[in-house]
Design an enzyme around this catalytic site. Structure first.
Site, PDB file in Angstrom:
ATOM      1  N   TYR A 198     -14.614  -3.886  26.743  1.00 23.13           N
ATOM      2  CA  TYR A 198     -15.648  -3.607  25.753  1.00 23.13           C
ATOM      3  C   TYR A 198     -15.974  -2.123  25.839  1.00 23.13           C
ATOM      4  O   TYR A 198     -15.081  -1.296  25.856  1.00 23.13           O
ATOM      5  CB  TYR A 198     -16.863  -4.523  25.951  1.00 23.13           C
ATOM      6  N   LYS A 214      -6.336 -29.822  12.001  1.00 21.57           N
ATOM      7  CA  LYS A 214      -5.156 -29.016  11.686  1.00 21.57           C
ATOM      8  C   LYS A 214      -5.066 -27.828  12.641  1.00 21.57           C
ATOM      9  O   LYS A 214      -3.973 -27.491  13.125  1.00 21.57           O
ATOM     10  CB  LYS A 214      -5.241 -28.534  10.238  1.00 21.57           C
TER      11      LYS A 214
END
Length: 421
Positions: free
Chosen positions: A36, A91
């Site tokens: 970060y 899915k």
């Protein structure tokens, strides 16, 4: 026997089927400074100067969105985006479990065609690909065609393209067993929806001329006015060269192959009896097919396939979309082409090997770890065609195949670890 309560409880206990987990550990200030701030700014600047580096330094190359507006969910119809979310989660689960693809379900609050296209384009910088799912046709066709033209990442319409690829693979093997030539047989497709459109386009690519498509108004032919749209007009141009008219029964007379993508119990005994010798029947309406498997066999069908898992020869699009997307992502393909799908169908058909029989025309999905070779073969075929068509950002096919293999092996290892836990 699994009850509705069992199903609801299984979904409730974990509050859905998927989650996002990190690839790296954060255990120190140094880790934070790398992944970060301030270290991530270095990565941002590198990508700013070369956007393709997003494939190297972020998860873009393995991230897709599964986009639906909830208008055509399973056989339930227009039930809305929230009610469609369990399907899109499912899915996404299958993309990850079988292909190692990180898929985010995106059930969106609009049914407007232009708004859906705009949404997909706006989120595309984050993605390596898009899967359009359970959007009503013909709207879904227009959305996919537009996005394929206007984006530089592949847009897969699994209901149309993935299903058609698996059907073609099963057809290739069925005709091999029957001793018939794909370019010489008469093929009748009952149903002009997403899968029917995909089948027609694939057969047209293979230069199969003797194809007839039937919808609720009868045989589609060039010049028909009733019940037509721009996509049925495309079907008319690609099929029925003699411009025959009539019903499903008329179309099926002398047919070698009958593919059902419609509704239950429409393939009658008279229709089957009117077909050519060694008839091949794909009755794919789900959960109730156009004709029962056992009934079709009693009537003399040579090969029968259905969409059901409790009968032989299940035509399951799960055999297609994880490998197709794996090949698209690892070649960094820009578009989905029907040449890719055709080559993937041949690879899938070949995956059956010496097990080929009238009751085993397609590989069984079975255990994902045991069937990983099937997805690898499909992914290889897609990637090879992408390179051949200059449709990929990577041109070293050996490197692409190595990446495909590593991604599938890594995914298998992750799920073996998950199973132990």
């Amino acid at each position: 026997m699994t009850t509705e309560k069992d199903i609801l409880d299984a979904h409730s206990i974990m509050h859905g089927k998927i989650e996002i987990i990190p690839k790296v550990k954060i255990e120190s200030n140094q880790d934070l400074s790398i992944h970060y701030t301030p270290g991530v700014a270095t990565v941002c600047n590198a990508i700013k100067d070369n956007r393709d580096l997003a494939y190297e330094y972020t998860n873009k190359g393995n991230m897709i969105a599964v986009i639906s507006d909830g208008t055509r969910i399973l056989g339930l119809g227009n039930i809305g985006p929230e009610a469609g979310l369990p399907v899109m989660e499912g899915k996404s689960l299958l993309f990850k479990r079988y292909g190692g693809v990180d898929a985010i379900p995106m059930c969106i609050g609009t049914t407007d065609e232009e708004e859906i296209i705009k949404f997909a384009k706006q989120i595309s910088p984050t993605l390596g690909g898009i899967n359009i799912e359970d959007i009503e046709s013909p709207k879904s066709f227009r959305i996919v065609d537009r996005l394929s033209e206007e984006l530089d990442i592949p847009v897969l319409h699994d209901d149309q393209q993935g299903t058609a690829m698996v059907i073609l693979a099963g057809l290739i093997n069925s005709l091999k067993l029957a001793g018939k030539d794909l370019n010489k047989v008469k093929i009748v497709v009952n149903g002009a929806g997403s899968a029917g459109m995909g089948v027609v386009r694939l057969l047209a690519l293979a230069k199969v001329k003797n194809v007839y498509v039937v919808d609720t108004h009868g045989i589609i032919y060039d010049g028909r006015n009733e019940g037509m749209n721009e996509f049925k007009e495309e079907i008319a141009r690609l099929t029925n060269p003699e411009k025959d008219k009539g019903s499903l029964a008329d179309a099926a007379k002398g047919a070698d192959v009958l593919i059902g993508l419609s509704k239950p119990n429409v393939f009658t005994a008279d229709i089957v009896n009117g077909m050519n010798e060694k008839p091949i029947i794909f009755a794919l309406a789900n959960p109730m097919p156009e004709i029962d498997y056992d009934e079709a066999k009693k009537l003399g069908a040579f090969v029968v396939a259905t969409g059901r898992s409790d009968k032989p020869n299940q035509v399951n699009n799960l055999l297609g979309f994880p490998g197709i997307m794996r090949g698209l992502l690892d070649s960094r393909a820009k578009k989905v082409t029907y040449s890719m799908l055709y080559d993937a169908a041949v690879a899938l058909a070949d995956s059956v090997g010496d097990k080929l029989s009238t009751e085993y025309i397609l590989p069984s999905v079975g255990n994902p770890n045991e069937s990983v070779g099937v997805f690898e073969n499909v992914a290889f075929a897609v990637a090879e065609t992408a390179v051949k068509e200059s449709n990929s950002r990577i041109t070293d096919l050996d490197a692409i195949k190595s990446t495909i293999r590593k991604n599938l092996e890594r995914n298998r290892g992750l799920h073996e670890k998950l199973s132990k836990n």
